[in-house]
Enzyme design. Structure first.
Site, short mmCIF file in Angstrom:
data_model
loop_
_atom_site.label_atom_id
_atom_site.label_comp_id
_atom_site.label_asym_id
_atom_site.label_seq_id
_atom_site.Cartn_x
_atom_site.Cartn_y
_atom_site.Cartn_z
N ASP B 41 0.91 -1.12 -0.04
CA ASP B 41 0.00 0.01 -0.10
C ASP B 41 0.85 1.13 0.05
O ASP B 41 2.12 1.19 0.58
CB ASP B 41 -1.04 -0.11 1.24
CG ASP B 41 -2.23 0.85 1.00
OD1 ASP B 41 -3.42 0.42 0.89
OD2 ASP B 41 -1.97 2.13 1.01
N ASP B 67 3.80 2.38 -4.08
CA ASP B 67 3.00 3.44 -4.83
C ASP B 67 2.93 2.70 -6.29
O ASP B 67 3.92 2.64 -7.00
CB ASP B 67 3.68 4.89 -5.08
CG ASP B 67 2.84 5.82 -5.90
OD1 ASP B 67 1.86 5.24 -6.64
OD2 ASP B 67 3.06 6.98 -5.67
N ASN B 94 -5.47 -4.03 -7.00
CA ASN B 94 -6.41 -3.51 -6.27
C ASN B 94 -6.48 -2.03 -5.99
O ASN B 94 -7.57 -1.27 -5.86
CB ASN B 94 -6.71 -4.38 -5.14
CG ASN B 94 -7.69 -3.67 -4.01
OD1 ASN B 94 -9.04 -3.65 -4.18
ND2 ASN B 94 -7.24 -2.78 -2.82
N TYR B 163 -13.60 8.60 -13.21
CA TYR B 163 -13.36 7.24 -12.48
C TYR B 163 -13.85 6.30 -13.45
O TYR B 163 -13.11 5.10 -13.61
CB TYR B 163 -14.22 7.37 -11.19
CG TYR B 163 -14.32 5.92 -10.49
CD1 TYR B 163 -13.22 5.68 -9.77
CD2 TYR B 163 -15.24 5.06 -10.42
CE1 TYR B 163 -12.84 4.35 -9.04
CE2 TYR B 163 -15.17 3.84 -9.83
CZ TYR B 163 -14.09 3.74 -9.12
OH TYR B 163 -14.19 2.29 -8.36
N LYS B 167 -11.98 2.70 -15.22
CA LYS B 167 -12.39 1.36 -15.04
C LYS B 167 -12.80 0.59 -16.18
O LYS B 167 -12.70 -0.56 -16.42
CB LYS B 167 -13.63 1.57 -13.76
CG LYS B 167 -13.07 1.78 -12.45
CD LYS B 167 -11.98 0.94 -11.92
CE LYS B 167 -11.54 1.65 -10.49
NZ LYS B 167 -10.50 0.67 -9.98
N THR B 200 -17.05 0.94 1.90
CA THR B 200 -15.63 0.91 2.31
C THR B 200 -15.51 2.58 2.33
O THR B 200 -16.32 3.60 2.02
CB THR B 200 -14.61 0.70 1.26
OG1 THR B 200 -14.76 1.44 -0.04
CG2 THR B 200 -14.65 -0.67 1.02
N1 LIG Z 1 -15.61 0.76 -2.55
C1 LIG Z 1 -16.37 0.72 -3.79
O1 LIG Z 1 -17.60 0.94 -3.86
C2 LIG Z 1 -15.80 0.31 -5.20
C3 LIG Z 1 -16.52 -0.26 -6.01
C4 LIG Z 1 -16.13 -0.72 -7.28
C5 LIG Z 1 -14.69 -0.72 -7.29
N2 LIG Z 1 -13.87 -0.70 -6.53
C6 LIG Z 1 -12.33 -0.42 -6.40
O2 LIG Z 1 -11.75 -1.30 -5.43
C7 LIG Z 1 -10.46 -1.04 -5.09
C8 LIG Z 1 -10.28 -0.82 -3.84
O3 LIG Z 1 -11.36 0.17 -3.39
P1 LIG Z 1 -11.74 0.35 -1.74
O4 LIG Z 1 -13.18 0.76 -1.75
O5 LIG Z 1 -11.17 -0.61 -1.04
O6 LIG Z 1 -10.87 1.59 -1.48
P2 LIG Z 1 -10.27 2.25 -0.08
O7 LIG Z 1 -10.05 3.90 -0.65
O8 LIG Z 1 -11.04 1.99 0.72
O9 LIG Z 1 -8.71 1.86 -0.17
C9 LIG Z 1 -7.70 1.85 -1.16
C10 LIG Z 1 -6.37 1.72 -0.65
O10 LIG Z 1 -5.76 1.83 -1.80
C11 LIG Z 1 -4.64 2.82 -1.46
N3 LIG Z 1 -3.88 3.53 -2.23
C12 LIG Z 1 -4.27 4.62 -2.88
N4 LIG Z 1 -3.32 5.16 -3.99
C13 LIG Z 1 -2.50 4.23 -4.03
C14 LIG Z 1 -1.26 4.12 -4.70
N5 LIG Z 1 -0.87 5.11 -5.57
N6 LIG Z 1 -0.47 3.03 -4.47
C15 LIG Z 1 -0.65 2.12 -3.67
N7 LIG Z 1 -1.84 2.07 -2.75
C16 LIG Z 1 -2.67 3.12 -3.03
C17 LIG Z 1 -4.95 3.38 -0.07
O11 LIG Z 1 -3.93 3.87 0.68
C18 LIG Z 1 -6.13 2.48 0.60
O12 LIG Z 1 -5.39 1.71 1.50
C19 LIG Z 1 -10.39 0.24 -6.00
O13 LIG Z 1 -9.65 -0.14 -7.26
C20 LIG Z 1 -11.94 0.76 -6.40
O14 LIG Z 1 -11.77 1.51 -7.68
C21 LIG Z 1 -14.39 0.15 -5.08
#
Ligand SMILES: NC(=O)c1ccc[n+]([C@@H]2O[C@H](COP(=O)([O-])OP(=O)(O)OC[C@H]3O[C@@H](n4cnc5c(N)ncnc54)[C@H](O)[C@@H]3O)[C@@H](O)[C@H]2O)c1
Ligand SMILES: NC(=O)c1ccc[n+]([C@@H]2O[C@H](COP(=O)([O-])OP(=O)(O)OC[C@H]3O[C@@H](n4cnc5c(N)ncnc54)[C@H](O)[C@@H]3O)[C@@H](O)[C@H]2O)c1
Lengths: 257, 271
Positions: B41, B67, B94, B163, B167, B200
């Protein structure tokens, strides 16, 4: 799980191919499996194997196009097991021929097994599942998503299964029934369905069809029935509890290419 | 936990963005099913804390600051993975960010930022995994790559233009790389995972954004509107729902799946 709480899964067309592999897989997961097929002998052999592996289940002769048969089947399962927890609408038929050669009778036969059978199965199961909760998996095909010049009736029937699945999934969700409904879309699978359909063609036409199919599979091989059963197992289990109205495509990359 | 059939015993996984939300749930779920998990992360402290927790519970987990938008970071992380384990079987791309807002108010700089985190990351991760996992690669035993797309990569949602565009790119990159790797016999499967709205921190940003663009007057109204009108199952998804789907894609149970989309959305896109 104690015997009295054992969950029950009904799988149609479970005497061969994907249905057979699914019956064996779900029995291994602890379901009591109702192995239903129009061919009782084939279903009985599958049950023998399930029992030999320590699982539970019984064979049932059922033609999925028989409306009254569906009611009796589900009533009996509920009466003897207290509920029905999973239904896999798997029975299906296929013939390979261009639209100009397809007869109306052949078309109707394909729709009746592949589409009517799924409609009847879902309708019967919902009444049993709406109280105890359950999962329905409808076996469509990649041929319900893309077209094939030599599968007009099959394409239409599998497209019907795909859309019907979404409608029923939404209906159950909106009614607040704890029933999830999803479709699975296998690519080509090495089963009697494929070998029998090919056997009806001239050898040169069969070779041509096989070659055209294989050329379209990036992974370069057909699936084994067990690989599709794994997907059905996932859709039936609590592990997919937020999935409904969705499509699970398992096709070795066929529709991605 | 899944049945043995979906086991990840003996496999090694790298999960990005594992410090929070879906990534953290994947790390826990994969470790519980037997995988050795490298959890990365950008927020090193948060992922360290998660790893400490899981290690204390007896699981094989290692944290690393990473990163995903930086090529050098990928090289360092893959080297660290090689130092720690003899193989690499699973990559969960992810990590991602959400930037909402009305399209005409989005800035080009926002687009570039979200592209670099949500798309460059998938490109880089897939490149590193492909080189390492293919038969001639450093680890050489094939593998499974899971790319987090979203239902926003499939359908349109107000406030989700930039966004959603990232995706959509993830969805498409998944199919191209899947078909290419199959054609070259790499033994690497690539599939995209499309969650609906998940509870989340990012999921809650969506409610905030619905208020900001004027679609709801409060965050709770936004949530109600989404749950009642747009999600047939009537609830947000749980991180565990997504982690289990990712586990299925990571396991041998999905051995015939490549280039596919797995949508886990409570019926959102079926309607
Ligand atoms: N939550 C939703 O409703 C949802 C829906 C569809 C897709 N997603 C996708 O699922 C994935 C995870 O989402 P989430 O809801 O757990 O998000 P979140 O924001 O709760 O967690 C994301 C994590 O990614 C880390 N991160 C951000 N930028 C980064 C970088 N440059 N390098 C490394 N780590 C980095 C953050 O520190 C965080 O720990 C994402 O790709 C998101 O687009 C989420
Ligand atoms: N094999 C493939 O390549 C493939 C690909 C995609 C989808 N499918 C679908 O998967 C399902 C199973 O296919 P398969 O390849 O295992 O087929 P199969 O022919 O090997 O087995 C089908 C079984 O269904 C039974 N059956 C046929 N008509 C019936 C009826 N009216 N009522 C009850 N049972 C009946 C048969 O007796 C047989 O045991 C079908 O719906 C098929 O369309 C197969």
């Amino acid at each position: 799980m104690t015997k009295t709480q054992q969950q029950v899964a009904l799988i149609t067309g479970a005497g061969a191919g994907i249905g057979r592999a699914t019956a064996i897989a779900l029995a291994a997961d602890g379901f009591c499996v109702v192995v239903s097929d129009i061919n009782l002998e084939a279903a009985t052999l599958v049950v023998e194997q399930i029992k030999a592996e320590g699982g539970a289940g019984y064979a049932l002769r059922q033609d999925v196009v028989d409306e009254a048969g569906w009611r009796d089947t589900v009533d009996q399962i509920v009466a003897s097991h207290g509920g029905l927890h999973a239904l896999i609408n798997n029975a299906g038929v296929a013939t390979i021929c261009g639209i100009e050669e397809e007869s109306l009778e052949g078309w109707r036969r394909t729709q009746s097994v592949n589409a009517d059978g799924v409609f009847l199965g879902c309708r019967a199961a919902i009444s049993a599942m709406k109280h105890c909760g359950g999962a329905i998996v409808n076996v469509s095909s990649i041929e319900g998503i893309v077209g094939d010049p030599m599968l007009p009736a099959y394409n239409a029937s599998k497209g019907s299964v795909r859309a019907l699945t979404k409608s029923i999934a939404l209906y159950c969700a909106r009614q607040g029934f704890p029933i999830r409904v999803n479709s699975i879309h296998p690519g080509y699978v090495a089963t009697p369905l494929v070998s029998n359909a090919l056997a009806e063609l001239e050898p040169s036409a069969a070779d041509e069809f096989t070659a055209s199919v294989m050329a379209k599979i990036p992974m370069g091989r057909m699936a084994e029935p067990e690989e599709i059963a794994s997907g059905i197992r996932f859709l039936v289990s609590g592990e997919s509890s937020y999935m409904t109205g969705a499509e699970l495509i398992m096709d070795g990359g066929y529709t991605a290419a | 936990m899944m049945s043995d059939h979906f086991s990840l015993q003996g496999k090694v996984a790298l999960i990005t963005g594992a410090g929070n939300g879906i990534g953290a749930a994947c790390a826990r779920c994969f470790a519980q099913s037997g995988a050795a998990v490298m959890a990365s992360d950008i927020n090193g402290e948060r992922v360290e804390a998660l790893a400490r927790e899981l290690v204390a519970e007896g699981f094989k987990v290692k944290a690393i600051q990473h990163d995903v938008a930086k090529e050098d970071d990928w090289a360092r992380v893959v080297d660290a993975l090689a130092d720690w384990q003899d193989g690499w079987d699973i990559l969960v791309n992810n990590a991602g960010i959400y930037i909402g807002g009305k399209l005409e108010e989005n800035l080009l700089s926002q687009l570039h930022r979200i592209n670099s985190i949500n798309i460059d990351s998938i490109f880089l991760g897939t490149q590193f995994a492909a080189s390492a996992m293919q038969p001639d690669g450093r680890f050489g035993r094939g593998g499974s790559i899971i790319n987090l797309s979203s239902i926003a990569g499939l359908i349109g949602v107000p406030g989700h233009s930039i966004y959603g565009a990232t995706k959509g790119a993830v969805r498409s990159l998944t199919k191209h790389s899947a078909v290419e790797f199959a054609a070259f016999g790499y033994g690497i499967r690539v599939n995209s995972l499309h969650p609906g709205l998940i509870a989340t921190d990012m999921g809650h940003l969506v409610f905030k954004d619905f208020v900001e663009v004027g679609l709801a007057s409060s965050e709770s109204e936004a949530q109600q509107m989404l749950e009642k009108q747009m999600i047939p199952m009537g609830r947000l998804g749980d991180v565990q729902d997504i982690a289990l789907a990712a586990q299925f894609l990571a396991s041998d149970a999905s051995s015939y799946m490549t280039g596919s989309e797995l949508t886990v959305d409570g019926g959102f896109t079926a309607t």
